[in-house]
Write a protein that holds these residues in place. Structure first.
Motif, PDB file in Angstrom:
ATOM      1  N   PRO A 242     -41.611 -11.100  52.122  1.00 15.57           N
ATOM      2  CA  PRO A 242     -42.351 -10.000  51.760  1.00 15.57           C
ATOM      3  C   PRO A 242     -41.913 -10.037  49.856  1.00 15.57           C
ATOM      4  O   PRO A 242     -40.724 -10.510  49.449  1.00 15.57           O
ATOM      5  CB  PRO A 242     -41.463  -9.585  51.561  1.00 15.57           C
ATOM      6  N   GLU A 243     -43.530  -9.486  49.194  1.00 14.44           N
ATOM      7  CA  GLU A 243     -43.236  -9.479  47.918  1.00 14.44           C
ATOM      8  C   GLU A 243     -42.803  -8.248  48.097  1.00 14.44           C
ATOM      9  O   GLU A 243     -42.556  -7.619  48.300  1.00 14.44           O
ATOM     10  CB  GLU A 243     -44.517  -9.622  47.398  1.00 14.44           C
ATOM     11  N   GLY A 244     -41.996  -8.035  46.112  1.00 13.73           N
ATOM     12  CA  GLY A 244     -41.663  -7.143  45.917  1.00 13.73           C
ATOM     13  C   GLY A 244     -40.684  -7.596  45.307  1.00 13.73           C
ATOM     14  O   GLY A 244     -40.225  -7.854  45.306  1.00 13.73           O
ATOM     15  N   LEU A 245     -39.735  -5.847  44.601  1.00  7.19           N
ATOM     16  CA  LEU A 245     -38.754  -6.352  43.951  1.00  7.19           C
ATOM     17  C   LEU A 245     -37.839  -6.353  45.020  1.00  7.19           C
ATOM     18  O   LEU A 245     -37.812  -6.337  46.396  1.00  7.19           O
ATOM     19  CB  LEU A 245     -37.993  -4.482  43.294  1.00  7.19           C
ATOM     20  N   PRO A 246     -36.359  -7.045  45.096  1.00 14.61           N
ATOM     21  CA  PRO A 246     -35.340  -7.073  45.435  1.00 14.61           C
ATOM     22  C   PRO A 246     -34.701  -5.762  45.964  1.00 14.61           C
ATOM     23  O   PRO A 246     -34.383  -5.282  45.434  1.00 14.61           O
ATOM     24  CB  PRO A 246     -34.766  -7.826  44.685  1.00 14.61           C
ATOM     25  N   VAL A 247     -34.177  -6.207  47.486  1.00 13.66           N
ATOM     26  CA  VAL A 247     -33.189  -4.337  47.710  1.00 13.66           C
ATOM     27  C   VAL A 247     -32.229  -4.567  47.866  1.00 13.66           C
ATOM     28  O   VAL A 247     -31.435  -3.697  47.673  1.00 13.66           O
ATOM     29  CB  VAL A 247     -34.363  -4.227  49.058  1.00 13.66           C
ATOM     30  N   ALA A 248     -31.460  -5.951  47.068  1.00 14.59           N
ATOM     31  CA  ALA A 248     -29.743  -5.762  47.141  1.00 14.59           C
ATOM     32  C   ALA A 248     -29.846  -7.523  46.967  1.00 14.59           C
ATOM     33  O   ALA A 248     -30.696  -8.048  47.156  1.00 14.59           O
ATOM     34  CB  ALA A 248     -29.094  -6.263  48.742  1.00 14.59           C
ATOM     35  N   LYS A 249     -28.682  -7.989  46.436  1.00 15.96           N
ATOM     36  CA  LYS A 249     -28.199  -9.369  45.589  1.00 15.96           C
ATOM     37  C   LYS A 249     -26.691  -8.616  46.164  1.00 15.96           C
ATOM     38  O   LYS A 249     -25.958  -7.964  45.925  1.00 15.96           O
ATOM     39  CB  LYS A 249     -28.487  -9.044  44.545  1.00 15.96           C
ATOM     40  N   TRP A 250     -26.750 -10.214  46.955  1.00 15.87           N
ATOM     41  CA  TRP A 250     -24.736 -10.235  47.268  1.00 15.87           C
ATOM     42  C   TRP A 250     -24.581 -12.096  46.455  1.00 15.87           C
ATOM     43  O   TRP A 250     -24.668 -12.821  46.955  1.00 15.87           O
ATOM     44  CB  TRP A 250     -24.583 -10.316  48.643  1.00 15.87           C
ATOM     45  N   ARG A 251     -23.381 -11.349  45.980  1.00 12.76           N
ATOM     46  CA  ARG A 251     -22.640 -12.363  45.835  1.00 12.76           C
ATOM     47  C   ARG A 251     -21.056 -13.040  46.887  1.00 12.76           C
ATOM     48  O   ARG A 251     -20.603 -12.512  47.110  1.00 12.76           O
ATOM     49  CB  ARG A 251     -21.365 -12.656  44.127  1.00 12.76           C
ATOM     50  N   LEU A 252     -22.039 -14.523  47.400  1.00 17.55           N
ATOM     51  CA  LEU A 252     -20.936 -14.992  48.721  1.00 17.55           C
ATOM     52  C   LEU A 252     -19.532 -15.786  47.925  1.00 17.55           C
ATOM     53  O   LEU A 252     -20.544 -16.506  46.965  1.00 17.55           O
ATOM     54  CB  LEU A 252     -21.979 -15.479  49.150  1.00 17.55           C
ATOM     55  N   PRO A 253     -18.988 -15.541  47.954  1.00 22.25           N
ATOM     56  CA  PRO A 253     -17.452 -16.851  47.991  1.00 22.25           C
ATOM     57  C   PRO A 253     -17.693 -17.518  48.808  1.00 22.25           C
ATOM     58  O   PRO A 253     -17.823 -18.055  49.282  1.00 22.25           O
ATOM     59  CB  PRO A 253     -16.492 -15.643  48.421  1.00 22.25           C
ATOM     60  N   ALA A 254     -16.902 -18.608  47.789  1.00 21.09           N
ATOM     61  CA  ALA A 254     -16.284 -19.747  48.655  1.00 21.09           C
ATOM     62  C   ALA A 254     -15.818 -19.978  49.588  1.00 21.09           C
ATOM     63  O   ALA A 254     -15.926 -20.747  50.663  1.00 21.09           O
ATOM     64  CB  ALA A 254     -15.693 -20.469  47.414  1.00 21.09           C
ATOM     65  N   ASP A 255     -14.986 -18.862  50.395  1.00 13.48           N
ATOM     66  CA  ASP A 255     -14.434 -18.451  51.312  1.00 13.48           C
ATOM     67  C   ASP A 255     -14.823 -17.715  52.369  1.00 13.48           C
ATOM     68  O   ASP A 255     -14.210 -17.260  53.181  1.00 13.48           O
ATOM     69  CB  ASP A 255     -13.362 -18.068  50.724  1.00 13.48           C
ATOM     70  N   LEU A 256     -15.851 -17.545  52.273  1.00 16.46           N
ATOM     71  CA  LEU A 256     -16.500 -16.567  53.141  1.00 16.46           C
ATOM     72  C   LEU A 256     -17.150 -17.542  54.822  1.00 16.46           C
ATOM     73  O   LEU A 256     -16.556 -16.922  55.705  1.00 16.46           O
ATOM     74  CB  LEU A 256     -18.614 -16.897  53.022  1.00 16.46           C
ATOM     75  N   GLY A 257     -16.555 -19.292  54.470  1.00 17.46           N
ATOM     76  CA  GLY A 257     -17.407 -19.549  55.492  1.00 17.46           C
ATOM     77  C   GLY A 257     -15.915 -19.467  56.171  1.00 17.46           C
ATOM     78  O   GLY A 257     -16.045 -18.750  57.652  1.00 17.46           O
ATOM     79  N   ARG A 258     -14.686 -19.152  56.172  1.00 13.05           N
ATOM     80  CA  ARG A 258     -13.173 -19.370  57.116  1.00 13.05           C
ATOM     81  C   ARG A 258     -13.301 -17.686  57.174  1.00 13.05           C
ATOM     82  O   ARG A 258     -12.503 -17.361  57.959  1.00 13.05           O
ATOM     83  CB  ARG A 258     -12.498 -19.811  55.568  1.00 13.05           C
ATOM     84  N   LYS A 259     -13.367 -17.175  56.197  1.00 13.21           N
ATOM     85  CA  LYS A 259     -13.404 -15.323  56.929  1.00 13.21           C
ATOM     86  C   LYS A 259     -14.204 -15.293  57.425  1.00 13.21           C
ATOM     87  O   LYS A 259     -13.987 -14.338  58.816  1.00 13.21           O
ATOM     88  CB  LYS A 259     -13.775 -13.998  55.501  1.00 13.21           C
ATOM     89  N   TYR A 260     -15.695 -15.854  57.689  1.00  9.14           N
ATOM     90  CA  TYR A 260     -16.258 -15.445  59.212  1.00  9.14           C
ATOM     91  C   TYR A 260     -15.291 -16.171  60.188  1.00  9.14           C
ATOM     92  O   TYR A 260     -15.613 -15.725  61.938  1.00  9.14           O
ATOM     93  CB  TYR A 260     -17.971 -16.333  58.840  1.00  9.14           C
ATOM     94  N   ALA A 261     -14.904 -17.230  59.813  1.00  9.79           N
ATOM     95  CA  ALA A 261     -14.459 -18.538  61.468  1.00  9.79           C
ATOM     96  C   ALA A 261     -13.657 -17.246  61.677  1.00  9.79           C
ATOM     97  O   ALA A 261     -13.021 -17.060  62.872  1.00  9.79           O
ATOM     98  CB  ALA A 261     -13.646 -19.661  60.946  1.00  9.79           C
ATOM     99  N   ALA A 262     -12.652 -16.278  61.404  1.00 13.54           N
ATOM    100  CA  ALA A 262     -11.192 -16.005  61.296  1.00 13.54           C
ATOM    101  C   ALA A 262     -12.179 -14.539  62.112  1.00 13.54           C
ATOM    102  O   ALA A 262     -11.145 -14.188  63.422  1.00 13.54           O
ATOM    103  CB  ALA A 262     -10.930 -15.232  60.250  1.00 13.54           C
ATOM    104  N   VAL A 263     -13.573 -14.155  62.284  1.00 15.65           N
ATOM    105  CA  VAL A 263     -13.627 -12.543  63.033  1.00 15.65           C
ATOM    106  C   VAL A 263     -14.743 -13.178  64.329  1.00 15.65           C
ATOM    107  O   VAL A 263     -14.334 -12.702  65.088  1.00 15.65           O
ATOM    108  CB  VAL A 263     -14.225 -11.695  61.875  1.00 15.65           C
ATOM    109  N   SER A 264     -14.995 -14.726  64.122  1.00 18.37           N
ATOM    110  CA  SER A 264     -15.571 -15.137  64.590  1.00 18.37           C
ATOM    111  C   SER A 264     -15.916 -16.278  65.650  1.00 18.37           C
ATOM    112  O   SER A 264     -15.716 -16.660  66.881  1.00 18.37           O
ATOM    113  CB  SER A 264     -17.277 -16.214  64.468  1.00 18.37           C
ATOM    114  N   GLY A 265     -14.098 -16.846  65.040  1.00 14.20           N
ATOM    115  CA  GLY A 265     -13.184 -18.274  66.435  1.00 14.20           C
ATOM    116  C   GLY A 265     -15.111 -18.732  65.896  1.00 14.20           C
ATOM    117  O   GLY A 265     -13.873 -20.191  66.135  1.00 14.20           O
ATOM    118  N   ASP A 266     -15.548 -19.633  65.123  1.00 14.68           N
ATOM    119  CA  ASP A 266     -16.519 -20.272  64.992  1.00 14.68           C
ATOM    120  C   ASP A 266     -15.882 -21.380  63.859  1.00 14.68           C
ATOM    121  O   ASP A 266     -16.273 -20.907  62.816  1.00 14.68           O
ATOM    122  CB  ASP A 266     -17.695 -19.644  64.418  1.00 14.68           C
ATOM    123  N   VAL A 267     -14.844 -22.330  64.624  1.00 20.05           N
ATOM    124  CA  VAL A 267     -14.886 -22.841  63.281  1.00 20.05           C
ATOM    125  C   VAL A 267     -15.851 -24.123  63.364  1.00 20.05           C
ATOM    126  O   VAL A 267     -14.692 -26.014  62.526  1.00 20.05           O
ATOM    127  CB  VAL A 267     -13.258 -23.864  63.524  1.00 20.05           C
TER     128      VAL A 267
END
Length: 292
Positions: A176-201
């Motif tokens: 889609p064209e146009g101005l962004p509606v959000a911008k997120w800074r994703l930390p280096a440990d995001l994968g480990r945080k998601y693994a902790a709640v999902s089990g996907d290691v």
């Protein structure tokens, strides 16, 4: 979504351990027949319950408001261990290590709640040539009181030479064209945080050394986290019955900054994209959501 013709149903008594299934898949990866094989005639089924602590942790990490109402992507967590068990089995034609999650289609028929006792069913189908190799579909269904509440189709790609019979790739909506509606800074440990709640290691998400084994310079975010985070930003409407399709285009390296862009509601629903930040943004995913 089509019905499976599989006849061999296996009733599980507990959810498979993902770390164990990843290890089993790695141990047997060299014996897979590849595109010349066939998908197993196995249907895995599990009667389970919702862990509220896991649910609330997942909701917080993915941008949903913690509540007993399940986000549309949460049932994937119930089915993915069964997917992994099926793909790790020696008779599965493609090695699980290195598979790319290419596309996901979800249909929410009715709302699901933490107090529900879902029955989860998973089977594989549609081993097919693709312009970039070969794909296979893993179908997950969630029933409550014998009523189909939610279903999904996860399409995985094994990269390789294209066959002459390969069908053309899906027509993917444009960014889609146009101005962004959000911008997120994703930390280096995001994968480990998601693994902790999902089990996907899966190691490609946890540490750079694990990612480098599969050709990535840095750990990459789980695709289903990026999908969930995008849907959560579309507002509470996505919590009700609806259909969504996501096309995963480019992995999100960690850490990084990503931008969400979306098109206003149209006749075909909402189209949104998660793109890289910078002078020449590239899409990480594109999704379309429609009310059911």
């Amino acid at each position: 979504m089509s019905n499976s013709s599989a006849a061999h149903e296996v009733q599980l008594t507990e959810s498979p351990n993902l770390a164990r299934e990843f290890a089993r898949a790695a141990f047997t990866s060299g014996s897979r027949p590849g595109a010349m094989g066939t998908v197993p005639d196995t249907v895995l089924k599990l009667a389970t319950t919702i862990d509220r602590e896991q649910l609330f942790g997942y909701q917080k990490l993915c941008g949903f408001t913690p509540a007993d109402l399940l986000p549309p992507t949460f049932p994937h967590l119930l089915g993915f261990p069964l997917q992994a068990k099926l793909m790790a089995a020696p008779g599965f034609p493609l090695p699980m290590a290195g598979l790319v999650h290419l596309r996901n289609e979800m249909v929410q028929h009715v709302e699901l709640f933490a107090q529900d006792n879902p029955v989860v069913t998973v089977f594989a189908e549609n081993l097919a040539p693709h312009p970039k190799g070969v794909t296979v579909d893993l179908v997950t269904r969630v029933e409550v009181d014998s009523t189909l509440a939610w279903e999904s189709r996860s399409t995985y790609l094994r990269r390789g030479p294209a066959a002459e019979s390969a069908a053309a790739e899906d027509e993917v909506p444009g960014v889609p064209e146009g101005l962004p509606v959000a911008k997120w800074r994703l930390p280096a440990d995001l994968g480990r945080k998601y693994a902790a709640v999902s089990g996907d290691v899966n190691p490609i998400h946890l540490h750079p050394w694990g990612a480098r084994m599969f050709g990535f310079k840095r750990a990459i975010a789980h695709g289903m986290w990026t999908y969930a985070r995008t849907l959560s930003a579309l507002g509470p409407r996505v919590l009700g019955p609806g259909e969504s399709v996501v096309w995963f285009r480019k992995p999100v390296s960690l850490p990084s900054t990503v931008t969400l862009v979306r098109r206003p509601d149209g006749e075909d629903g909402i189209v949104a994209a998660l793109v890289s930040s910078g002078a020449d943004p590239k899409p990480h995913l594109i999704t379309r959501w429609q009310r059911g």
